[in-house]
Design an enzyme around this catalytic site. Sequence first.
Site, PDB file in Angstrom:
ATOM      1  N   HIS A 117      -4.629   1.676   4.362  1.00  0.00           N
ATOM      2  CA  HIS A 117      -3.863   2.028   5.561  1.00  0.00           C
ATOM      3  C   HIS A 117      -3.811   3.519   5.825  1.00  0.00           C
ATOM      4  O   HIS A 117      -2.943   4.010   6.547  1.00  0.00           O
ATOM      5  CB  HIS A 117      -2.448   1.431   5.465  1.00  0.00           C
ATOM      6  CG  HIS A 117      -2.452  -0.068   5.473  1.00  0.00           C
ATOM      7  ND1 HIS A 117      -1.425  -0.843   4.994  1.00  0.00           N
ATOM      8  CD2 HIS A 117      -3.399  -0.943   5.918  1.00  0.00           C
ATOM      9  CE1 HIS A 117      -1.740  -2.135   5.132  1.00  0.00           C
ATOM     10  NE2 HIS A 117      -2.929  -2.212   5.693  1.00  0.00           N
ATOM     11  N   CYS A 128      -9.876  17.633  19.681  1.00  0.00           N
ATOM     12  CA  CYS A 128     -10.995  18.383  19.074  1.00  0.00           C
ATOM     13  C   CYS A 128     -11.287  17.972  17.631  1.00  0.00           C
ATOM     14  O   CYS A 128     -12.258  18.416  17.046  1.00  0.00           O
ATOM     15  CB  CYS A 128     -10.721  19.888  19.138  1.00  0.00           C
ATOM     16  SG  CYS A 128      -9.440  20.424  17.985  1.00  0.00           S
TER      17      CYS A 128
HETATM   18  P1  NAD Z   1       6.588  -4.947   1.527  1.00  0.00           P
HETATM   19  O1  NAD Z   1       7.772  -4.105   1.821  1.00  0.00           O
HETATM   20  O2  NAD Z   1       6.239  -6.026   2.462  1.00  0.00           O
HETATM   21  O3  NAD Z   1       6.770  -5.613   0.101  1.00  0.00           O
HETATM   22  C1  NAD Z   1       7.118  -4.878  -1.026  1.00  0.00           C
HETATM   23  C2  NAD Z   1       7.216  -5.846  -2.196  1.00  0.00           C
HETATM   24  O4  NAD Z   1       7.400  -5.076  -3.367  1.00  0.00           O
HETATM   25  C3  NAD Z   1       8.398  -6.814  -2.080  1.00  0.00           C
HETATM   26  O5  NAD Z   1       7.951  -8.115  -2.393  1.00  0.00           O
HETATM   27  C4  NAD Z   1       9.390  -6.287  -3.135  1.00  0.00           C
HETATM   28  O6  NAD Z   1      10.117  -7.323  -3.749  1.00  0.00           O
HETATM   29  C5  NAD Z   1       8.458  -5.625  -4.113  1.00  0.00           C
HETATM   30  N1  NAD Z   1       9.023  -4.477  -4.833  1.00  0.00           N
HETATM   31  C6  NAD Z   1       9.776  -3.472  -4.342  1.00  0.00           C
HETATM   32  N2  NAD Z   1      10.006  -2.554  -5.280  1.00  0.00           N
HETATM   33  C7  NAD Z   1       9.387  -3.004  -6.415  1.00  0.00           C
HETATM   34  C8  NAD Z   1       9.253  -2.506  -7.735  1.00  0.00           C
HETATM   35  N3  NAD Z   1       9.799  -1.345  -8.109  1.00  0.00           N
HETATM   36  N4  NAD Z   1       8.543  -3.219  -8.631  1.00  0.00           N
HETATM   37  C9  NAD Z   1       7.973  -4.419  -8.295  1.00  0.00           C
HETATM   38  N5  NAD Z   1       8.081  -4.937  -7.056  1.00  0.00           N
HETATM   39  C10 NAD Z   1       8.764  -4.237  -6.129  1.00  0.00           C
HETATM   40  O7  NAD Z   1       5.371  -3.964   1.263  1.00  0.00           O
HETATM   41  P2  NAD Z   1       3.797  -4.205   1.457  1.00  0.00           P
HETATM   42  O8  NAD Z   1       3.418  -5.576   1.059  1.00  0.00           O
HETATM   43  O9  NAD Z   1       3.115  -3.062   0.821  1.00  0.00           O
HETATM   44  O10 NAD Z   1       3.594  -4.117   3.038  1.00  0.00           O
HETATM   45  C11 NAD Z   1       4.241  -3.119   3.786  1.00  0.00           C
HETATM   46  C12 NAD Z   1       3.311  -2.210   4.577  1.00  0.00           C
HETATM   47  O11 NAD Z   1       4.002  -0.989   4.846  1.00  0.00           O
HETATM   48  C13 NAD Z   1       2.097  -1.803   3.825  1.00  0.00           C
HETATM   49  O12 NAD Z   1       1.098  -1.606   4.754  1.00  0.00           O
HETATM   50  C14 NAD Z   1       2.502  -0.472   3.226  1.00  0.00           C
HETATM   51  O13 NAD Z   1       1.435   0.404   3.125  1.00  0.00           O
HETATM   52  C15 NAD Z   1       3.423   0.132   4.264  1.00  0.00           C
HETATM   53  N6  NAD Z   1       4.451   0.983   3.616  1.00  0.00           N
HETATM   54  C16 NAD Z   1       4.020   1.993   2.811  1.00  0.00           C
HETATM   55  C17 NAD Z   1       4.939   2.782   2.145  1.00  0.00           C
HETATM   56  C18 NAD Z   1       4.413   3.871   1.254  1.00  0.00           C
HETATM   57  O14 NAD Z   1       3.341   4.417   1.513  1.00  0.00           O
HETATM   58  N7  NAD Z   1       5.107   4.190   0.169  1.00  0.00           N
HETATM   59  C19 NAD Z   1       6.303   2.546   2.289  1.00  0.00           C
HETATM   60  C20 NAD Z   1       6.722   1.502   3.156  1.00  0.00           C
HETATM   61  C21 NAD Z   1       5.759   0.713   3.797  1.00  0.00           C
END
Ligand code: NAD
Length: 236
Positions: A117, A128
């Site tokens: 992503h 540019c």
């Molecule tokens: P999501 O929020 O849909 O799911 C996150 C999952 O991680 C959940 O199932 C949750 O229970 C689990 N989780 C949270 N903290 C955890 C931990 N410490 N240990 C184990 N599990 C944990 O996230 P997704 O599936 O990555 O999809 C969301 C989209 O948003 C993606 O495209 C992501 O790149 C983007 N996003 C990115 C960031 C970042 O770059 N840090 C932050 C928020 C969202």
Amino acid sequence: MNKLSEYLRNSSRAVFFGGAGVSTESGIPDFRSEDGLYRQKYDVSPEEMLSADYFYSHTAQFYDFYRDKMLALWAKPNAAHKKLAALEETGKLSAVVTQNIDGLHQAAGSKKVFELHGSVHRNHCLQCGKGYSAQFILSSKGVPHCTCGGVIKPDVVLYGEPLDEETVEGAVKAISRADLLIVAGTSLTVWPAAGFVEYFRGDNLVLINRTPTPLDSRCSLVLRGKVGEIFSEVEV
Ligand code: NAD
């Protein structure tokens, strides 16, 4: 934990596939947890605000949200990011495939990272093509503009935009050659990213997540817990 350590000891081409949950222990909220961005109240949903349509039609509002919630330049790699970098260094891990845009894997020292992503650390002028740092975007006010007058856009894949072809190719190749796939910190609900695990042909599929995912029943090992805490206990 012992099983995961054993899998890693016997592996030479492991791949890690991660999502927003990998960075929550660094202080960056994910989307779907209790304290995730989707549970916070906004007039417009985060999904809409992070869409290409919204970027082009409401650029100033997009940047208000983006600076506030997505540009976490203060965040530092946690134990999971660091252990993965060490596993690459010792030849156990061949690649990290991430849905995250925060650049924390590279900050920890990982070299082979496929950012499905994109990244907040790359930004370019729509007119540019000149590149700008994430710090420039953070320090700017309103809509960031290039010296040529063009609007600057983060190289982040917004909802409604296609994934970068070269990144997809590299990620698919790494996953399909992997002897161990560790999927962690992702709800596996964002497509097409969630479908990448289907390219795995190896025997050992491991899932580390705080909450259940659609993949759990197909895994040889499911660890329900925090990915950073779990990786800090892995011994290879
Ligand atoms: P999501 O929020 O849909 O799911 C996150 C999952 O991680 C959940 O199932 C949750 O229970 C689990 N989780 C949270 N903290 C955890 C931990 N410490 N240990 C184990 N599990 C944990 O996230 P997704 O599936 O990555 O999809 C969301 C989209 O948003 C993606 O495209 C992501 O790149 C983007 N996003 C990115 C960031 C970042 O770059 N840090 C932050 C928020 C969202």
